[in-house]
Design a protein around this motif. Structure first.
Motif, PDB file in Angstrom:
ATOM      1  N   SER A  66      68.721  26.215  -4.257  1.00 41.00           N
ATOM      2  CA  SER A  66      69.254  25.276  -3.269  1.00 41.00           C
ATOM      3  C   SER A  66      69.367  23.861  -3.827  1.00 41.00           C
ATOM      4  CB  SER A  66      68.381  25.255  -2.013  1.00 41.00           C
ATOM      5  OG  SER A  66      67.080  24.802  -2.315  1.00 41.00           O
ATOM      6  N   SER A  67      68.411  23.464  -4.669  1.00 44.09           N
ATOM      7  CA  SER A  67      68.441  22.132  -5.271  1.00 44.09           C
ATOM      8  C   SER A  67      67.564  22.117  -6.506  1.00 44.09           C
ATOM      9  CB  SER A  67      67.937  21.075  -4.280  1.00 44.09           C
ATOM     10  OG  SER A  67      67.786  19.827  -4.918  1.00 44.09           O
ATOM     11  N   SER A  68      68.134  21.741  -7.637  1.00 45.81           N
ATOM     12  CA  SER A  68      67.347  21.709  -8.869  1.00 45.81           C
ATOM     13  C   SER A  68      66.205  20.709  -8.786  1.00 45.81           C
ATOM     14  CB  SER A  68      68.245  21.385 -10.065  1.00 45.81           C
ATOM     15  OG  SER A  68      68.804  20.090  -9.953  1.00 45.81           O
ATOM     16  N   GLY A  75      61.868  15.909 -15.233  1.00 44.96           N
ATOM     17  CA  GLY A  75      63.130  15.212 -15.418  1.00 44.96           C
ATOM     18  C   GLY A  75      63.745  15.405 -16.788  1.00 44.96           C
ATOM     19  N   ARG A  76      64.892  14.775 -16.989  1.00 49.21           N
ATOM     20  CA  ARG A  76      65.673  15.013 -18.207  1.00 49.21           C
ATOM     21  C   ARG A  76      65.011  14.490 -19.463  1.00 49.21           C
ATOM     22  NH1 ARG A  76      68.584  10.619 -19.957  1.00 49.21           N
ATOM     23  NH2 ARG A  76      68.529   8.770 -18.641  1.00 49.21           N
ATOM     24  N   THR A  77      63.999  13.646 -19.319  1.00 52.07           N
ATOM     25  CA  THR A  77      63.314  13.114 -20.507  1.00 52.07           C
ATOM     26  C   THR A  77      62.141  13.994 -20.939  1.00 52.07           C
ATOM     27  OG1 THR A  77      61.792  11.733 -19.208  1.00 52.07           O
ATOM     28  CG2 THR A  77      63.925  10.767 -19.797  1.00 52.07           C
ATOM     29  N   ALA A  78      61.968  15.143 -20.306  1.00 50.48           N
ATOM     30  CA  ALA A  78      60.810  16.002 -20.583  1.00 50.48           C
ATOM     31  C   ALA A  78      60.657  16.355 -22.055  1.00 50.48           C
ATOM     32  CB  ALA A  78      60.901  17.285 -19.759  1.00 50.48           C
ATOM     33  N   TYR A  79      61.787  16.490 -22.757  1.00 48.69           N
ATOM     34  CA  TYR A  79      61.750  16.942 -24.149  1.00 48.69           C
ATOM     35  C   TYR A  79      61.887  15.792 -25.156  1.00 48.69           C
ATOM     36  CZ  TYR A  79      62.860  21.199 -21.551  1.00 48.69           C
ATOM     37  OH  TYR A  79      62.868  22.223 -20.645  1.00 48.69           O
ATOM     38  N   TYR A  80      61.869  14.571 -24.667  1.00 51.22           N
ATOM     39  CA  TYR A  80      62.013  13.424 -25.562  1.00 51.22           C
ATOM     40  C   TYR A  80      60.688  13.163 -26.281  1.00 51.22           C
ATOM     41  CZ  TYR A  80      66.485  12.261 -23.296  1.00 51.22           C
ATOM     42  OH  TYR A  80      67.759  12.284 -22.824  1.00 51.22           O
ATOM     43  N   ASP A  81      60.597  13.648 -27.512  1.00 50.26           N
ATOM     44  CA  ASP A  81      59.330  13.599 -28.234  1.00 50.26           C
ATOM     45  C   ASP A  81      59.333  12.632 -29.405  1.00 50.26           C
ATOM     46  OD1 ASP A  81      61.115  15.174 -29.724  1.00 50.26           O
ATOM     47  OD2 ASP A  81      59.504  16.374 -30.593  1.00 50.26           O
ATOM     48  N   ASN A  82      60.350  11.774 -29.505  1.00 51.14           N
ATOM     49  CA  ASN A  82      60.286  10.774 -30.575  1.00 51.14           C
ATOM     50  C   ASN A  82      59.332   9.646 -30.182  1.00 51.14           C
ATOM     51  OD1 ASN A  82      61.717   9.242 -28.729  1.00 51.14           O
ATOM     52  ND2 ASN A  82      63.543   8.976 -30.005  1.00 51.14           N
ATOM     53  N   ALA A  83      59.119   8.719 -31.087  1.00 48.64           N
ATOM     54  CA  ALA A  83      58.089   7.693 -30.880  1.00 48.64           C
ATOM     55  C   ALA A  83      58.344   6.843 -29.650  1.00 48.64           C
ATOM     56  CB  ALA A  83      57.990   6.804 -32.123  1.00 48.64           C
ATOM     57  N   ARG A 346      69.617  32.303 -17.075  1.00 49.58           N
ATOM     58  CA  ARG A 346      70.850  31.692 -16.596  1.00 49.58           C
ATOM     59  C   ARG A 346      72.054  32.125 -17.421  1.00 49.58           C
ATOM     60  NH1 ARG A 346      69.276  28.400 -12.692  1.00 49.58           N
ATOM     61  NH2 ARG A 346      67.101  27.769 -12.711  1.00 49.58           N
ATOM     62  N   THR A 347      73.217  32.022 -16.826  1.00 51.66           N
ATOM     63  CA  THR A 347      74.459  32.451 -17.472  1.00 51.66           C
ATOM     64  C   THR A 347      75.354  31.245 -17.721  1.00 51.66           C
ATOM     65  OG1 THR A 347      75.560  32.826 -15.345  1.00 51.66           O
ATOM     66  CG2 THR A 347      74.306  34.657 -16.261  1.00 51.66           C
ATOM     67  N   VAL A 348      76.545  31.504 -18.227  1.00 49.15           N
ATOM     68  CA  VAL A 348      77.456  30.411 -18.598  1.00 49.15           C
ATOM     69  C   VAL A 348      77.847  29.546 -17.405  1.00 49.15           C
ATOM     70  CG1 VAL A 348      78.404  31.528 -20.626  1.00 49.15           C
ATOM     71  CG2 VAL A 348      79.412  31.994 -18.394  1.00 49.15           C
ATOM     72  N   SER A 349      77.663  30.037 -16.202  1.00 52.82           N
ATOM     73  CA  SER A 349      78.019  29.251 -15.023  1.00 52.82           C
ATOM     74  C   SER A 349      77.155  28.010 -14.865  1.00 52.82           C
ATOM     75  CB  SER A 349      77.912  30.115 -13.755  1.00 52.82           C
ATOM     76  OG  SER A 349      76.573  30.530 -13.545  1.00 52.82           O
ATOM     77  N   THR A 350      76.031  27.950 -15.567  1.00 53.71           N
ATOM     78  CA  THR A 350      75.135  26.793 -15.463  1.00 53.71           C
ATOM     79  C   THR A 350      75.282  25.831 -16.636  1.00 53.71           C
ATOM     80  OG1 THR A 350      73.331  27.921 -16.614  1.00 53.71           O
ATOM     81  CG2 THR A 350      73.433  28.185 -14.221  1.00 53.71           C
ATOM     82  N   ALA A 351      76.259  26.075 -17.500  1.00 55.08           N
ATOM     83  CA  ALA A 351      76.375  25.306 -18.744  1.00 55.08           C
ATOM     84  C   ALA A 351      76.552  23.810 -18.515  1.00 55.08           C
ATOM     85  CB  ALA A 351      77.520  25.838 -19.589  1.00 55.08           C
ATOM     86  N   THR A 352      77.180  23.418 -17.425  1.00 49.30           N
ATOM     87  CA  THR A 352      77.398  21.993 -17.173  1.00 49.30           C
ATOM     88  C   THR A 352      76.379  21.405 -16.205  1.00 49.30           C
ATOM     89  OG1 THR A 352      78.964  22.541 -15.388  1.00 49.30           O
ATOM     90  CG2 THR A 352      79.868  22.194 -17.591  1.00 49.30           C
ATOM     91  N   SER A 353      75.355  22.170 -15.864  1.00 52.60           N
ATOM     92  CA  SER A 353      74.318  21.704 -14.929  1.00 52.60           C
ATOM     93  C   SER A 353      73.135  21.128 -15.706  1.00 52.60           C
ATOM     94  CB  SER A 353      73.851  22.855 -14.043  1.00 52.60           C
ATOM     95  OG  SER A 353      73.071  23.754 -14.806  1.00 52.60           O
ATOM     96  N   ASN A 354      72.032  20.884 -15.001  1.00 50.81           N
ATOM     97  CA  ASN A 354      70.812  20.403 -15.656  1.00 50.81           C
ATOM     98  C   ASN A 354      70.133  21.490 -16.463  1.00 50.81           C
ATOM     99  OD1 ASN A 354      70.936  17.770 -14.624  1.00 50.81           O
ATOM    100  ND2 ASN A 354      69.966  18.369 -12.707  1.00 50.81           N
ATOM    101  N   TYR A 355      70.567  22.729 -16.275  1.00 43.79           N
ATOM    102  CA  TYR A 355      69.893  23.854 -16.925  1.00 43.79           C
ATOM    103  C   TYR A 355      70.566  24.217 -18.241  1.00 43.79           C
ATOM    104  CZ  TYR A 355      67.904  24.619 -12.260  1.00 43.79           C
ATOM    105  OH  TYR A 355      67.271  24.477 -11.052  1.00 43.79           O
ATOM    106  N   TYR A 356      69.752  24.682 -19.167  1.00 41.90           N
ATOM    107  CA  TYR A 356      70.275  25.288 -20.394  1.00 41.90           C
ATOM    108  C   TYR A 356      70.393  26.789 -20.148  1.00 41.90           C
ATOM    109  CZ  TYR A 356      69.478  21.064 -23.128  1.00 41.90           C
ATOM    110  OH  TYR A 356      69.534  19.787 -23.616  1.00 41.90           O
ATOM    111  N   ILE A 357      71.358  27.411 -20.810  1.00 47.70           N
ATOM    112  CA  ILE A 357      71.505  28.860 -20.693  1.00 47.70           C
ATOM    113  C   ILE A 357      70.293  29.518 -21.339  1.00 47.70           C
ATOM    114  CG2 ILE A 357      72.899  30.847 -21.335  1.00 47.70           C
ATOM    115  CD1 ILE A 357      75.318  28.961 -21.396  1.00 47.70           C
TER     116      ILE A 357
END
Length: 357
Positions: A66-68, A75-83, A346-357
């Motif tokens: 219903s809502s990501s 959030g989108r910075t979860a994987y930001y692991d640089n200094a 997830r499938t290709v339908s989510t490619a442009t969303s916040n999710y990775y396939i």
């Protein structure tokens, strides 16, 4: 007042000793603190391997259609692991802030794992460092990273998760979901019978992957030796793999129709889910266990995670999507026990969303 002779002696010896040392030209300095390194300084846990330990899906706490935002914990910075926490050090390694390396309790963590990594470094669309000593324009292998870090920090434990991608885990999942979506329930095509899937589980390939895992673990030991550690100066822990989906009786969605994938994101036929839990996963975990023994690394331990998600797996009965269990977000009371611990396939339908396939 007469001072005790001991006090008089202590008062007189210091200047006399200083004069004697000055006369001989000797200089005595206070001992310097040792820099952090093997056996010295704040203890660290270092994690190496693939998505099961890098923190893949660490942005998400459960799943929602219903809502990501309901499940978006970091959030989108979860994987930001640089200094500066502005980007990933290696694109799509997905070393999330919630990765298990960060155990806390006075122990620091460092995460060299990379989502999609195999035992050996691969270069292609995305650089995926393996547990080796690769060095190139894109970066280093994880063993090389560990060696450099351990030489200047006090690494007490190295935890490894590796081998799943050497069995082509992602392509197996893709084949299973494709078969579910493209064949009817009255004439299903099972991925467990697909030649490309079966090839991963022949005796010859299992033995080959086991040997690759063994080599990767021995690379860890070499890295620690090169960094100045005795073999008994650190501990190796090797994780096996957890079951991400239930067996057939545990699904809360029927295999009839497309609901199992379109709603649950768990598009497996019952027979394939049973095979995954009874054959594929035990075979992979047996190869990991065997590689630990084959490595000859004294004191190495296996952390058995095979049932760690049971009861909270993707599409499992007893838990659900946020909208299914009546919770508004991951911050709602009880969310950790009532929602899934595995993100949807997830499938290709989510490619442009916040999710990775």
């Amino acid at each position: 007042m007469v001072l005790p002779r001991f006090s008089l002696f202590r008062r007189s010896v210091a200047p006399v000793a200083a004069l004697a040392l000055a006369a001989t030209g000797l200089v005595v300095q206070a001992p310097q603190a040792r820099a952090d390194g093997p056996g010295q300084g704040t203890p660290y846990v270092a994690t190496l391997g693939d998505s099961y330990i890098s923190g893949e899906a660490g942005r998400w706490a459960g799943s929602s259609n219903s809502s990501s935002t309901a499940a978006d914990a970091l959030g989108r910075t979860a994987y930001y692991d640089n200094a500066t926490h502005t980007a990933e050090q290696i694109n799509r390694c997905h070393r999330s802030a919630s990765a298990e390396a960060y155990i806390g309790g006075g122990v620091n963590g460092v995460n060299f794992a990379c989502s999609g990594a195999t035992t050996s470094t691969t270069t292609g669309t995305y650089f995926k460092p393996g547990i080796d000593f690769y060095s190139g324009s894109a970066g280093q292998g994880q063993a090389a990273m560990l060696q450099s870090f351990a030489g200047a920090h006090n690494v007490k434990m190295v935890v490894v998760s590796i081998g799943g991608n050497d069995f082509n885990f992602a392509s197996i999942v893709q084949t299973c979901v494709t078969d579910f979506l493209t064949t009817p329930s009255w004439l299903p095509s099972y991925c467990k019978n697909d030649s490309s899937v079966k090839a991963n589980f022949t005796a010859a390939n299992v033995a080959a992957v086991r040997a690759k895992i063994t080599g990767a673990l021995q690379n860890v030991r070499t890295a620690m030796r090169n960094a100045g550690y005795a073999d008994n100066g650190w501990t190796l822990v090797v994780q096996n793999y957890a079951s991400p989906i239930p067996s057939s009786a545990g699904f809360r969605y029927s295999q009839s129709g497309y609901t199992r994938q379109s709603t649950g994101g768990c598009g497996f036929w019952n027979a394939d889910a049973d095979w995954a839990n009874s054959t594929a996963l035990p075979t992979i975990n047996s190869a990991v266990q065997g590689a630990v023994s084959d490595s000859g690394i004294a004191g190495a331990k296996v952390l058995n995670l095979s049932a760690a998600f049971n009861g909270r797996r993707l599409c499992e009965k007893g838990v659900g999507l946020y909208e299914e269990v009546g919770l508004s977000s991951w911050q709602s009371a009880g969310a950790v026990d009532r929602t899934e611990w595995v993100n949807q396939i997830r499938t290709v339908s989510t490619a442009t969303s916040n999710y990775y396939i």
